[in-house]
Design a protein around this motif. Structure first.
Motif, short mmCIF file in Angstrom:
data_model
loop_
_atom_site.label_atom_id
_atom_site.label_comp_id
_atom_site.label_asym_id
_atom_site.label_seq_id
_atom_site.Cartn_x
_atom_site.Cartn_y
_atom_site.Cartn_z
N LEU A 22 0.86 -1.19 0.00
CA LEU A 22 0.00 0.00 0.00
C LEU A 22 0.90 1.24 0.00
N ALA A 23 0.77 2.04 -1.03
CA ALA A 23 1.52 3.30 -1.10
C ALA A 23 0.64 4.37 -0.47
N VAL A 24 1.12 4.93 0.65
CA VAL A 24 0.33 5.94 1.37
C VAL A 24 0.73 7.32 0.85
N CYS A 25 -0.21 7.96 0.20
CA CYS A 25 0.03 9.22 -0.51
C CYS A 25 -0.89 10.30 0.02
N ALA A 26 -0.61 11.55 -0.39
CA ALA A 26 -1.48 12.66 0.03
C ALA A 26 -1.56 13.71 -1.06
N ARG A 27 -2.71 14.36 -1.13
CA ARG A 27 -2.80 15.59 -1.92
C ARG A 27 -2.09 16.67 -1.13
N SER A 28 -1.21 17.39 -1.77
CA SER A 28 -0.45 18.42 -1.05
C SER A 28 -1.25 19.72 -0.95
N LYS A 29 -0.82 20.60 -0.02
CA LYS A 29 -1.40 21.94 0.19
C LYS A 29 -2.90 21.92 0.50
N ILE A 30 -3.31 20.95 1.30
CA ILE A 30 -4.70 20.90 1.81
C ILE A 30 -4.66 20.94 3.33
N SER A 31 -3.90 19.98 3.90
CA SER A 31 -3.82 19.87 5.35
C SER A 31 -2.97 21.00 5.91
N GLY A 32 -3.56 21.77 6.84
CA GLY A 32 -2.82 22.90 7.42
C GLY A 32 -2.98 24.19 6.63
N TYR A 33 -3.77 24.14 5.57
CA TYR A 33 -3.97 25.31 4.71
C TYR A 33 -5.37 25.90 4.89
N TYR A 34 -5.45 27.22 4.74
CA TYR A 34 -6.74 27.91 4.72
C TYR A 34 -6.71 28.90 3.58
N LYS A 35 -7.66 28.79 2.68
CA LYS A 35 -7.71 29.64 1.47
C LYS A 35 -6.36 29.68 0.75
N GLY A 36 -5.76 28.51 0.62
CA GLY A 36 -4.51 28.40 -0.14
C GLY A 36 -3.25 28.83 0.60
N GLU A 37 -3.38 29.27 1.85
CA GLU A 37 -2.21 29.73 2.62
C GLU A 37 -1.95 28.79 3.78
N ALA A 38 -0.68 28.50 4.02
CA ALA A 38 -0.31 27.69 5.19
C ALA A 38 -0.63 28.48 6.46
N THR A 39 -1.24 27.82 7.44
CA THR A 39 -1.70 28.55 8.63
C THR A 39 -0.73 28.44 9.81
N THR A 40 0.27 27.58 9.74
CA THR A 40 1.23 27.45 10.84
C THR A 40 2.66 27.45 10.29
N LYS A 41 3.60 27.55 11.20
CA LYS A 41 5.00 27.58 10.75
C LYS A 41 5.43 26.26 10.13
N PHE A 42 4.64 25.21 10.32
CA PHE A 42 5.02 23.91 9.78
C PHE A 42 4.55 23.68 8.33
N GLY A 43 3.80 24.63 7.79
CA GLY A 43 3.40 24.49 6.39
C GLY A 43 2.41 23.36 6.17
N ASP A 44 2.78 22.44 5.28
CA ASP A 44 1.87 21.35 4.93
C ASP A 44 1.89 20.28 6.03
N TRP A 45 0.71 19.93 6.53
CA TRP A 45 0.59 18.93 7.60
C TRP A 45 0.31 17.53 7.05
N PHE A 46 0.53 17.33 5.75
CA PHE A 46 0.15 16.02 5.20
C PHE A 46 0.94 14.87 5.83
N MET A 47 2.22 15.12 6.17
CA MET A 47 3.01 14.04 6.77
C MET A 47 2.42 13.63 8.12
N PHE A 48 1.91 14.59 8.83
CA PHE A 48 1.32 14.31 10.14
C PHE A 48 0.04 13.47 9.97
N ASP A 49 -0.84 13.94 9.07
CA ASP A 49 -2.10 13.22 8.86
C ASP A 49 -1.83 11.81 8.30
N LEU A 50 -0.83 11.72 7.43
CA LEU A 50 -0.51 10.40 6.88
C LEU A 50 0.08 9.49 7.95
#
Ligand code: FMN
Length: 181
Positions: free
Chosen positions: A82-110
């Motif tokens: 199973l290849a665990v993948c993510a759409r980038s720039k969704i998790s941690g983003y609001y209206k296309g902007e990163a909302t925290t200093k960590f940027g994309d949270w996809f690694m965390f959610d994955l």
């Protein structure tokens, strides 16, 4: 096996498998566990590519370094990867902007999704190993991912032929801090 602590403590990274297929029913249960993973603002950025084809599994193995990754054979020999993948720039983003200093949270959610996946598999009597050390860009080509989808880990899944003993864990007192670090 139903006890939560037992399930958590007895899950091991499995790198050798029996020559036995993983049924679609089992796979559906694993996906159901992924489905209920918590995620940033319930964004559910995960995408999973299930690979059973031996040629494709071999190509995935070739994205690992030629030496030094103990999971190399597992990627090729497990009945399922199973290849665990993510759409980038969704998790941690609001209206296309990163909302925290960590940027994309996809690694965390994955990470959360992957732990749900591995524990669900273990609950079903299946073994898994999380594989993070490989050439992610090369693997993305093998998996034919669109540009906005990243692969984070490969997870070979199968019935364990061999289960290693548990690697040592730090003691609680070594990582828990009371009130201040
Ligand atoms: C993010 C991540 C990446 C990992 N990558 C690899 C890997 O590339 N190869 C491998 O053999 N094991 C890999 N592992 C498995 C760890 O080595 C393993 O979980 C750890 O040694 C503890 O052993 P246990 O899972 O049996 O408790 C990875 C684990 C995680 C969480």
């Amino acid at each position: 096996m139903t006890d939560f602590m037992e399930l958590v403590q007895t899950r091991r990274s499995i790198r050798k498998y029996e020559d036995r297929e993983v049924s679609d029913e089992m796979l559906d249960k694993i996906f159901e566990a992924v489905r209920w993973t918590p995620s940033w603002a319930n964004t559910q950025c995960w995408e999973i590519v299930a690979v059973r084809d031996p040629v494709q599994k071999k190509k995935l193995r070739e994205t690992l370094p030629p030496k030094g990754n103990p999971a190399a054979a597992a990627v090729e020999k497990a009945p399922l990867v199973l290849a665990v993948c993510a759409r980038s720039k969704i998790s941690g983003y609001y209206k296309g902007e990163a909302t925290t200093k960590f940027g994309d949270w996809f690694m965390f959610d994955l990470g959360l999704a992957t732990e749900n996946l591995c524990l669900a598999a273990h609950h079903l009597g299946l073994g898994t190993v999380i594989v993070g050390l490989f050439d992610h860009d090369r693997a993305a080509k093998v998996l034919m991912l669109p540009d906005d989808v990243e692969v984070a880990v490969l997870v070979p899944v199968g019935f364990a032929a061999k289960s290693p003993s548990a690697p040592k864990r730090r003691q609680i007192a070594e990582f828990v801090h009371q009130a201040r670090f």
